[in-house]
Scaffold this active site. Structure first.
Site, PDB file in Angstrom:
ATOM      1  N   LYS A  44      45.354  -1.783 -43.984  1.00 33.50           N
ATOM      2  CA  LYS A  44      44.306  -1.047 -44.685  1.00 33.50           C
ATOM      3  C   LYS A  44      43.327  -0.529 -43.641  1.00 33.50           C
ATOM      4  CE  LYS A  44      40.197  -1.720 -46.068  1.00 33.50           C
ATOM      5  NZ  LYS A  44      39.645  -0.382 -45.900  1.00 33.50           N
ATOM      6  N   GLU A 104      38.092   3.034 -44.727  1.00 25.48           N
ATOM      7  CA  GLU A 104      38.019   4.157 -45.666  1.00 25.48           C
ATOM      8  C   GLU A 104      37.287   5.339 -45.042  1.00 25.48           C
ATOM      9  OE1 GLU A 104      36.748   1.196 -45.759  1.00 25.48           O
ATOM     10  OE2 GLU A 104      34.990   0.988 -47.062  1.00 25.48           O
ATOM     11  N   GLU A 128      38.370 -10.282 -35.361  1.00 28.28           N
ATOM     12  CA  GLU A 128      37.806  -9.613 -34.176  1.00 28.28           C
ATOM     13  C   GLU A 128      36.520  -8.958 -34.655  1.00 28.28           C
ATOM     14  OE1 GLU A 128      39.034  -9.713 -31.129  1.00 28.28           O
ATOM     15  OE2 GLU A 128      40.837 -10.784 -31.712  1.00 28.28           O
ATOM     16  N   CYS A 186      32.549  -2.012 -30.017  1.00 24.56           N
ATOM     17  CA  CYS A 186      32.248  -3.442 -30.201  1.00 24.56           C
ATOM     18  C   CYS A 186      31.764  -4.072 -28.907  1.00 24.56           C
ATOM     19  CB  CYS A 186      33.469  -4.176 -30.740  1.00 24.56           C
ATOM     20  SG  CYS A 186      34.953  -3.920 -29.764  1.00 24.56           S
ATOM     21  N   GLU A 245      23.768  -6.513 -33.890  1.00 22.80           N
ATOM     22  CA  GLU A 245      24.620  -5.435 -33.391  1.00 22.80           C
ATOM     23  C   GLU A 245      24.168  -4.137 -34.074  1.00 22.80           C
ATOM     24  OE1 GLU A 245      28.653  -5.260 -34.857  1.00 22.80           O
ATOM     25  OE2 GLU A 245      29.382  -4.847 -32.843  1.00 22.80           O
TER      26      GLU A 245
HETATM   27  P1  NAD Z   1      33.265  -3.318 -41.594  1.00 28.17           P
HETATM   28  O1  NAD Z   1      33.232  -4.799 -41.493  1.00 28.17           O
HETATM   29  O2  NAD Z   1      32.298  -2.637 -42.469  1.00 28.17           O
HETATM   30  O3  NAD Z   1      34.700  -2.820 -42.081  1.00 28.17           O
HETATM   31  C1  NAD Z   1      35.876  -3.189 -41.399  1.00 28.17           C
HETATM   32  C2  NAD Z   1      37.034  -3.137 -42.362  1.00 28.17           C
HETATM   33  O4  NAD Z   1      36.859  -4.166 -43.339  1.00 28.17           O
HETATM   34  C3  NAD Z   1      37.125  -1.833 -43.139  1.00 28.17           C
HETATM   35  O5  NAD Z   1      38.470  -1.471 -43.298  1.00 28.17           O
HETATM   36  C4  NAD Z   1      36.511  -2.203 -44.488  1.00 28.17           C
HETATM   37  O6  NAD Z   1      36.961  -1.406 -45.552  1.00 28.17           O
HETATM   38  C5  NAD Z   1      36.990  -3.631 -44.634  1.00 28.17           C
HETATM   39  N1  NAD Z   1      36.218  -4.464 -45.551  1.00 28.17           N
HETATM   40  C6  NAD Z   1      34.923  -4.334 -45.910  1.00 28.17           C
HETATM   41  N2  NAD Z   1      34.601  -5.310 -46.784  1.00 28.17           N
HETATM   42  C7  NAD Z   1      35.707  -6.067 -46.978  1.00 28.17           C
HETATM   43  C8  NAD Z   1      35.999  -7.208 -47.769  1.00 28.17           C
HETATM   44  N3  NAD Z   1      35.092  -7.789 -48.563  1.00 28.17           N
HETATM   45  N4  NAD Z   1      37.232  -7.734 -47.700  1.00 28.17           N
HETATM   46  C9  NAD Z   1      38.171  -7.180 -46.900  1.00 28.17           C
HETATM   47  N5  NAD Z   1      37.959  -6.089 -46.160  1.00 28.17           N
HETATM   48  C10 NAD Z   1      36.730  -5.532 -46.181  1.00 28.17           C
HETATM   49  O7  NAD Z   1      33.199  -2.798 -40.098  1.00 28.17           O
HETATM   50  P2  NAD Z   1      33.082  -1.292 -39.620  1.00 28.17           P
HETATM   51  O8  NAD Z   1      31.677  -0.867 -39.894  1.00 28.17           O
HETATM   52  O9  NAD Z   1      34.215  -0.511 -40.142  1.00 28.17           O
HETATM   53  O10 NAD Z   1      33.324  -1.435 -38.048  1.00 28.17           O
HETATM   54  C11 NAD Z   1      32.337  -1.785 -37.162  1.00 28.17           C
HETATM   55  C12 NAD Z   1      32.450  -3.241 -36.795  1.00 28.17           C
HETATM   56  O11 NAD Z   1      33.722  -3.517 -36.229  1.00 28.17           O
HETATM   57  C13 NAD Z   1      31.442  -3.637 -35.740  1.00 28.17           C
HETATM   58  O12 NAD Z   1      30.848  -4.856 -36.085  1.00 28.17           O
HETATM   59  C14 NAD Z   1      32.299  -3.784 -34.491  1.00 28.17           C
HETATM   60  O13 NAD Z   1      31.758  -4.632 -33.528  1.00 28.17           O
HETATM   61  C15 NAD Z   1      33.567  -4.305 -35.066  1.00 28.17           C
HETATM   62  N6  NAD Z   1      34.669  -4.092 -34.121  1.00 28.17           N
HETATM   63  C16 NAD Z   1      35.138  -5.171 -33.401  1.00 28.17           C
HETATM   64  C17 NAD Z   1      36.150  -4.991 -32.452  1.00 28.17           C
HETATM   65  C18 NAD Z   1      36.682  -6.141 -31.641  1.00 28.17           C
HETATM   66  O14 NAD Z   1      37.678  -5.958 -30.964  1.00 28.17           O
HETATM   67  N7  NAD Z   1      36.084  -7.312 -31.665  1.00 28.17           N
HETATM   68  C19 NAD Z   1      36.670  -3.713 -32.262  1.00 28.17           C
HETATM   69  C20 NAD Z   1      36.178  -2.647 -33.001  1.00 28.17           C
HETATM   70  C21 NAD Z   1      35.171  -2.858 -33.935  1.00 28.17           C
END
Ligand code: NAD
Length: 502
Positions: A179, A182, A254, A293, A396
């Site tokens: 997934k 979005e 992650e 990240c 962050e």
């Molecule tokens: P997010 O947590 O809002 O969303 C990530 C994913 O989770 C999306 O696909 C979203 O639809 C899904 N999601 C949201 N709520 C959910 C739920 N209740 N259950 C299951 N899935 C759900 O993150 P984002 O804003 O898309 O991305 C930014 C974040 O990602 C930052 O915190 C960044 O640090 C992190 N990130 C970490 C790494 C790493 O390697 N550690 C790499 C890239 C990004």
């Protein structure tokens, strides 16, 4: 495939069962870039069922496909990614806002990751013979795929995050449902098309585009999912872990980072050293508008060089060319969404209210031809005189914001760098080799750079300490995440054990 058929189940591209759709926006001007299918729990269940069937299938099923064949498929995927490099880079640039060049780098890194896992899974062989201390026992530890894997990815590096999961999962013989975010689903859809073109059997790779809740939430709780690998923010990650707990599936998280860039004065002695350290601090904080990240969003600098360093940093940050990522000469694109823009503005307001001094940025840039007013642009911002109690230092921000803190001693520098609930990545800049290794050894972060920032290698594990997550991607541990070790103990000469006398 028409643009709304972005759900892939059992080898077929289709629309959402409900017919629901979602508009994907171009962050450079907020126009509609694509329309995708908006999946539901029902679509998710269908995708998991397909992955389950593909995993549990008979002799020719993917988990039982010889390792050499699985590796060959990964190499074909790497070749196809290179064939479509420009198209994918353009998609990624328009979807995320990053520059075209960054999109190209992503495609190259991802191709390398597919090749790396192909080589690794072959080189690791069939298993490990264990000395059982008896010549009538043959004992071996083999690796089996975990099963049906659910993958949930964020919007900042959509292709890269998907590939760091898909390549090892397929190498190990798993089937999966992914997934994508979005906000930026398009490159993942392209990648899954390439998997099919490379010859992956139907049902092994499935995609459900849609919202975190219900699609991601359903994947996390689903009883037929054996592993959930999540990359994203802390808040969603903890929800995923909680939803996964009742079924005791494997969970890899992650999450975010609040990454220190520690600069000692001796790294700035000559004009060349100074230029390098400033240049890399700029890159650490502002590439992809800080939506990384591992962004070096906390500059922790020795007090004696702070003024000179910060004023040069601010001078250069002001000159960063902001604009539509696909345009020539643009160095930095917009933020990904109106929500990220509002979040960034709120962090700057809170930092200023808490006493930070604005050295540059702190506002949206003037609109221009390459920077439409409707785009989500924000100027690279340097906030001086910061301290660890400020929200902008603790949380962050995921925007183009760099905070500055200072230190006098090595111990103070280490304490500041570790004063975070996260622990993803950090850097130390010094000419003193002993100090470099001492500080690197004391930093509680999953990756530490010495006199550099941002590089990673497919051979080296990526992941975080503390609330930056659990598990690792890339490297041998990145493959191990998708395998279950199984001990097979064979008694070659069975006899009664006579534990019970009767
Ligand atoms: P997010 O947590 O809002 O969303 C990530 C994913 O989770 C999306 O696909 C979203 O639809 C899904 N999601 C949201 N709520 C959910 C739920 N209740 N259950 C299951 N899935 C759900 O993150 P984002 O804003 O898309 O991305 C930014 C974040 O990602 C930052 O915190 C960044 O640090 C992190 N990130 C970490 C790494 C790493 O390697 N550690 C790499 C890239 C990004």
């Amino acid at each position: 495939m028409s643009s709304v058929e972005t759900i892939h189940v059992d080898g077929v591209w289709r629309a959402a069962a409900s017919g629901a759709q979602r508009e994907v926006l171009d962050p450079a001007d907020a126009t509609i870039l694509a329309v995708v299918s908006e999946g539901s729990a029902e679509d998710t269940d269908a995708a998991v069922a397909a992955a389950r069937r593909a995993f549990d299938g008979g002799a020719g099923a993917w988990p039982r496909t010889p390792v050499a064949e699985r590796a060959a498929l990964l190499r074909r995927v790497a070749d196809l990614l290179q064939r479509d490099r420009e198209e994918i880079a353009l998609t990624e640039s328009r979807d995320t806002g990053k520059t075209l060049e960054e999109g190209r780098v992503d495609v190259d890194c991802v191709s390398d990751a597919f090749r790396y896992f192909a080589d690794l899974v072959v080189s690791e062989g069939a298993g490990r013979v264990v000395d059982a201390g008896s010549d009538t026992v043959h004992s071996v530890v083999v690796h089996e795929p975990v099963g049906v894997c659910a993958m949930i990815t964020p919007w900042n590096y959509p292709l890269l995050q998907a590939s760091w999961k898909i390549a090892p999962a397929l190498a190990a013989g798993n089937t999966f449902v992914i997934k994508p975010s979005e906000v930026t689903p398009l490159s993942t859809v392209h990648l899954v098309r390439l998997l099919a073109e490379a010859g992956l059997p139907d049902g092994v790779a499935n995609v459900v585009t849609g919202a975190g809740d219900p699609v991601g939430a359903r994947l996390a709780e689903h009883p037929d999912v054996d592993l959930v690998s999540f990359t994203g923010g802390l808040a969603s990650g903890t929800k995923v872990a909680a939803a996964a707990a009742p079924t005791v599936k494997k969970v890899a998280l992650e999450l975010g980072g609040k990454n220190p860039n520690v600069v000692f004065a001796d790294a700035c002695e000559t004009p060349e050293d100074f230029d390098t350290a400033v240049d890399q601090a700029l890159n650490a904080a502002f590439i992809h508008s800080g939506q990384v990240c591992s962004a070096g969003s906390r500059l922790i600098i020795e007090e004696s060089v702070r003024d000179r360093f910060v004023s040069e940093l601010a001078r250069r940050a002001e000159r960063i060319k902001l604009g539509r990522g696909t345009e020539k000469g643009v160095e930095c694109g917009p933020l990904v969404s109106a929500q990220q823009l509002a979040r960034t503005e709120a962090y700057v307001a809170s930092a200023l209210a808490e006493g930070a001094a604005l050295r540059c940025g702190g506002k949206r840039p003037e609109p221009s031809g390459t920077r439409p007013e409707s785009g989500y642009f924000y100027a690279p911002t340097v906030l001086d005189l910061c301290h660890g109690a400020m929200r902008v230092v603790r949380e962050e921000t995921f925007g183009p914001l760099l905070t500055v803190e200072t230190f006098h001693t090595e111990d103070e520098a280490v304490a500041l760098a570790n004063d975070t609930e996260y622990g993803l990545a950090g850097a130390v800049w010094t000419k003193d080799a002993g100090r470099a290794r001492r500080v690197a050894g004391r930093l509680r972060h999953g990756t530490v750079w010495i006199n550099d920032f941002h590089p990673y290698l497919p051979q080296a594990e990526w992941g975080g300490f503390g609330k930056s997550g659990t598990g690792r991607e890339l490297g041998p541990a990145g493959l191990a995440e998708y395998r279950e070790p199984k001990h097979i103990y064979q008694n070659l000469d069975p006899k009664p054990v006579r534990w019970f006398a009767g």
